[in-house]
Motif scaffolding. Structure first.
Motif, mmCIF file in Angstrom:
data_model
loop_
_atom_site.group_PDB
_atom_site.id
_atom_site.type_symbol
_atom_site.label_atom_id
_atom_site.label_comp_id
_atom_site.label_asym_id
_atom_site.label_seq_id
_atom_site.Cartn_x
_atom_site.Cartn_y
_atom_site.Cartn_z
ATOM 1 N N LEU A 140 0.828 -1.204 0.000
ATOM 2 C CA LEU A 140 0.000 0.000 0.000
ATOM 3 C C LEU A 140 0.864 1.257 0.000
ATOM 4 C CD1 LEU A 140 -2.843 1.227 0.172
ATOM 5 C CD2 LEU A 140 -2.634 1.093 2.657
ATOM 6 N N LEU A 141 1.922 1.256 0.798
ATOM 7 C CA LEU A 141 2.843 2.393 0.839
ATOM 8 C C LEU A 141 3.490 2.627 -0.528
ATOM 9 C CD1 LEU A 141 4.440 4.538 2.476
ATOM 10 C CD2 LEU A 141 6.116 2.739 2.922
ATOM 11 N N LEU A 142 3.936 1.555 -1.170
ATOM 12 C CA LEU A 142 4.548 1.684 -2.496
ATOM 13 C C LEU A 142 3.558 2.207 -3.529
ATOM 14 C CD1 LEU A 142 6.754 -1.514 -2.603
ATOM 15 C CD2 LEU A 142 7.530 0.848 -2.446
ATOM 16 N N GLN A 143 2.323 1.731 -3.454
ATOM 17 C CA GLN A 143 1.289 2.199 -4.386
ATOM 18 C C GLN A 143 1.031 3.694 -4.206
ATOM 19 O OE1 GLN A 143 -0.445 0.756 -6.851
ATOM 20 N NE2 GLN A 143 0.567 -1.221 -6.649
ATOM 21 N N VAL A 144 0.968 4.141 -2.957
ATOM 22 C CA VAL A 144 0.743 5.561 -2.685
ATOM 23 C C VAL A 144 1.921 6.391 -3.201
ATOM 24 C CG1 VAL A 144 0.546 7.268 -0.834
ATOM 25 C CG2 VAL A 144 -0.802 5.173 -0.746
ATOM 26 N N MET A 145 3.141 5.907 -2.964
ATOM 27 C CA MET A 145 4.321 6.639 -3.432
ATOM 28 C C MET A 145 4.357 6.712 -4.961
ATOM 29 S SD MET A 145 7.076 5.189 -0.669
ATOM 30 C CE MET A 145 8.495 5.765 -1.548
ATOM 31 N N CYS A 146 3.997 5.628 -5.628
ATOM 32 C CA CYS A 146 3.965 5.625 -7.100
ATOM 33 C C CYS A 146 2.875 6.550 -7.621
ATOM 34 C CB CYS A 146 3.763 4.209 -7.620
ATOM 35 S SG CYS A 146 5.220 3.168 -7.438
ATOM 36 N N ALA A 147 1.746 6.594 -6.922
ATOM 37 C CA ALA A 147 0.668 7.501 -7.336
ATOM 38 C C ALA A 147 1.116 8.958 -7.206
ATOM 39 C CB ALA A 147 -0.577 7.254 -6.494
ATOM 40 N N LYS A 148 1.798 9.278 -6.111
ATOM 41 C CA LYS A 148 2.314 10.642 -5.931
ATOM 42 C C LYS A 148 3.341 10.985 -7.001
ATOM 43 C CE LYS A 148 1.567 11.067 -0.967
ATOM 44 N NZ LYS A 148 2.211 11.290 0.340
ATOM 45 N N LEU A 149 4.191 10.039 -7.325
ATOM 46 C CA LEU A 149 5.182 10.243 -8.381
ATOM 47 C C LEU A 149 4.492 10.539 -9.705
ATOM 48 C CD1 LEU A 149 8.194 10.036 -9.330
ATOM 49 C CD2 LEU A 149 7.697 7.644 -9.825
ATOM 50 N N GLY A 150 3.451 9.785 -10.003
ATOM 51 C CA GLY A 150 2.706 9.999 -11.247
ATOM 52 C C GLY A 150 2.016 11.340 -11.290
ATOM 53 N N ILE A 151 1.484 11.781 -10.163
ATOM 54 C CA ILE A 151 0.808 13.076 -10.110
ATOM 55 C C ILE A 151 1.813 14.206 -10.324
ATOM 56 C CG2 ILE A 151 -0.394 14.676 -8.557
ATOM 57 C CD1 ILE A 151 -1.753 12.148 -7.336
ATOM 58 N N VAL A 152 2.958 14.099 -9.696
ATOM 59 C CA VAL A 152 3.958 15.171 -9.757
ATOM 60 C C VAL A 152 4.652 15.216 -11.115
ATOM 61 C CG1 VAL A 152 6.150 15.967 -8.790
ATOM 62 C CG2 VAL A 152 4.320 15.204 -7.280
ATOM 63 N N THR A 153 5.065 14.058 -11.634
ATOM 64 C CA THR A 153 5.871 14.035 -12.858
ATOM 65 C C THR A 153 5.054 13.799 -14.125
ATOM 66 O OG1 THR A 153 6.290 11.657 -12.695
ATOM 67 C CG2 THR A 153 7.862 13.134 -11.600
ATOM 68 N N GLY A 154 3.894 13.188 -13.994
ATOM 69 C CA GLY A 154 3.106 12.836 -15.164
ATOM 70 C C GLY A 154 3.588 11.563 -15.834
ATOM 71 N N MET A 155 4.520 10.860 -15.174
ATOM 72 C CA MET A 155 5.042 9.599 -15.715
ATOM 73 C C MET A 155 4.834 8.505 -14.682
ATOM 74 S SD MET A 155 8.657 10.711 -17.479
ATOM 75 C CE MET A 155 9.361 11.495 -16.044
ATOM 76 N N ASP A 156 4.759 7.250 -15.162
ATOM 77 C CA ASP A 156 4.673 6.142 -14.208
ATOM 78 C C ASP A 156 6.080 5.762 -13.747
ATOM 79 O OD1 ASP A 156 5.785 4.608 -16.251
ATOM 80 O OD2 ASP A 156 3.913 3.655 -16.788
ATOM 81 N N LEU A 157 6.156 4.779 -12.866
ATOM 82 C CA LEU A 157 7.440 4.406 -12.276
ATOM 83 C C LEU A 157 8.441 3.927 -13.327
ATOM 84 C CD1 LEU A 157 9.107 4.043 -9.715
ATOM 85 C CD2 LEU A 157 8.092 1.778 -9.462
ATOM 86 N N ALA A 158 7.993 3.129 -14.281
ATOM 87 C CA ALA A 158 8.896 2.611 -15.319
ATOM 88 C C ALA A 158 9.439 3.740 -16.192
ATOM 89 C CB ALA A 158 8.175 1.584 -16.171
ATOM 90 N N GLN A 159 8.590 4.678 -16.570
ATOM 91 C CA GLN A 159 9.041 5.802 -17.396
ATOM 92 C C GLN A 159 10.016 6.687 -16.635
ATOM 93 O OE1 GLN A 159 5.179 7.431 -18.162
ATOM 94 N NE2 GLN A 159 5.004 6.446 -20.167
#
Length: 61
Positions: free
Chosen positions: A10-29
């Motif tokens: 759950l923590l990782l999912q939240v962190m990845c969601a925040k990353l996507g919101i801020v950068t506009g890219m997913d974790l792989a990108q």
């Protein structure tokens, strides 16, 4: 044990969601943008070194 792994997931999912919101890219990108070129270059260098070593073992010059 399952509870701990679920919380970490759950923590990782939240962190990845925040990353996507801020950068506009997913974790792989994001990972590819940050380290992709350096990683690719090292892989090419390692491949060339391996090929050179194999050629020398076979007697090619």
């Amino acid at each position: 044990m399952i509870l701990i792994s679920s919380l970490i997931t759950l923590l990782l999912q939240v962190m990845c969601a925040k990353l996507g919101i801020v950068t506009g890219m997913d974790l792989a990108q994001t990972t590819k943008a940050l380290v992709g070129k350096r990683t690719d270059r090292r892989a090419v260098d390692h491949h060339q070194i391996s090929n050179h070593r194999d050629r020398n073992r076979q007697g090619y010059r």
